[in-house]
Motif scaffolding. Structure first.
Motif, short mmCIF file in Angstrom:
data_model
loop_
_atom_site.label_atom_id
_atom_site.label_comp_id
_atom_site.label_asym_id
_atom_site.label_seq_id
_atom_site.Cartn_x
_atom_site.Cartn_y
_atom_site.Cartn_z
N HIS A 56 -29.11 -10.33 75.05
CA HIS A 56 -28.12 -9.49 74.37
C HIS A 56 -28.78 -8.48 73.44
O HIS A 56 -28.07 -7.77 72.72
CB HIS A 56 -27.12 -10.37 73.62
CG HIS A 56 -26.27 -11.17 74.54
ND1 HIS A 56 -26.52 -12.49 74.82
CD2 HIS A 56 -25.19 -10.81 75.27
CE1 HIS A 56 -25.63 -12.91 75.69
NE2 HIS A 56 -24.80 -11.92 75.98
N ALA B 27 -30.12 -14.65 73.06
CA ALA B 27 -30.24 -13.56 72.08
C ALA B 27 -31.05 -12.41 72.67
O ALA B 27 -30.67 -11.24 72.53
CB ALA B 27 -30.90 -14.09 70.80
N GLU C 238 -27.92 -16.29 66.96
CA GLU C 238 -26.71 -16.55 66.19
C GLU C 238 -25.88 -17.64 66.86
O GLU C 238 -26.22 -18.10 67.96
CB GLU C 238 -25.89 -15.26 66.05
CG GLU C 238 -26.64 -14.12 65.37
CD GLU C 238 -27.01 -14.36 63.91
OE1 GLU C 238 -26.47 -15.31 63.28
OE2 GLU C 238 -27.85 -13.60 63.38
N SER D 51 -30.58 -9.00 70.80
CA SER D 51 -30.50 -9.40 69.40
C SER D 51 -31.85 -9.91 68.91
O SER D 51 -32.54 -10.64 69.63
CB SER D 51 -29.45 -10.51 69.24
OG SER D 51 -29.41 -10.94 67.90
#
Length: 162
Positions: free
Chosen positions: A22, A19, A28, A24
């Motif tokens: 990326h 995450a 997820e 984020s």
């Protein structure tokens, strides 16, 4: 720590790192899938690899899903020269996102008792999502999700757990 607990801890930790990579702020299901694919020598990793889904292939499928989703709304990242995602600083670790929580919950719900949980249950929980990034990415990669799910379920049953 029991083997399953250690595996789950690794997946959650690695999912958090995915995450972060990326950009984020939440972990997820797609980050958990990348973490599962990166765990060399585990049953879930071997199952994914048997469907052509090693870590680079999973990453490519997720990138294709992003490109496809953006193109559906008329956005082409290459046309705009979008910057790379910013990374989350270590003091701001990603928290579990909704799809990540649901994936873990589905995995846990697929075992009758906690002591029956195996690493494949984590993958099963991720793959059981009917909608979202992971099912779209698998479809774009040409993976038969039903067949993959059956293989994961079979590996759990073959391990002596119904």
């Amino acid at each position: 720590m029991k083997p399953f607990d250690a595996y789950l801890h690794t997946i959650l930790t690695e999912g958090g790192m995915e995450a972060q990579r990326h950009g984020s702020s939440t972990v997820e299901a797609q980050h958990l899938l990348l973490a599962v694919a990166a765990q060399e020598g585990t049953a879930p990793q071997r199952i994914l690899a048997s469907f052509g889904l090693d870590y680079p292939a999973v990453r490519a499928a997720l990138e294709a899903e992003t490109q496809h989703s953006l193109s559906m709304v008329g956005v082409s990242p290459s046309s705009f020269g979008l910057p790379r995602p910013s990374t989350v600083t270590p003091s701001h670790q990603p928290r579990m996102g909704e799809t990540g929580k649901l994936a873990i919950e589905r995995g846990f719900a697929s075992a009758s008792r906690k002591r029956d949980l195996r690493p494949a249950h984590v993958l099963l929980g991720i793959l059981r999502a009917e909608v979202g990034t992971v099912p779209r990415a698998l479809a774009l990669a040409g993976v038969d999700r039903a067949e993959l799910l059956a293989r994961v379920q079979s590996s759990i049953t073959d391990d002596g757990i119904a």
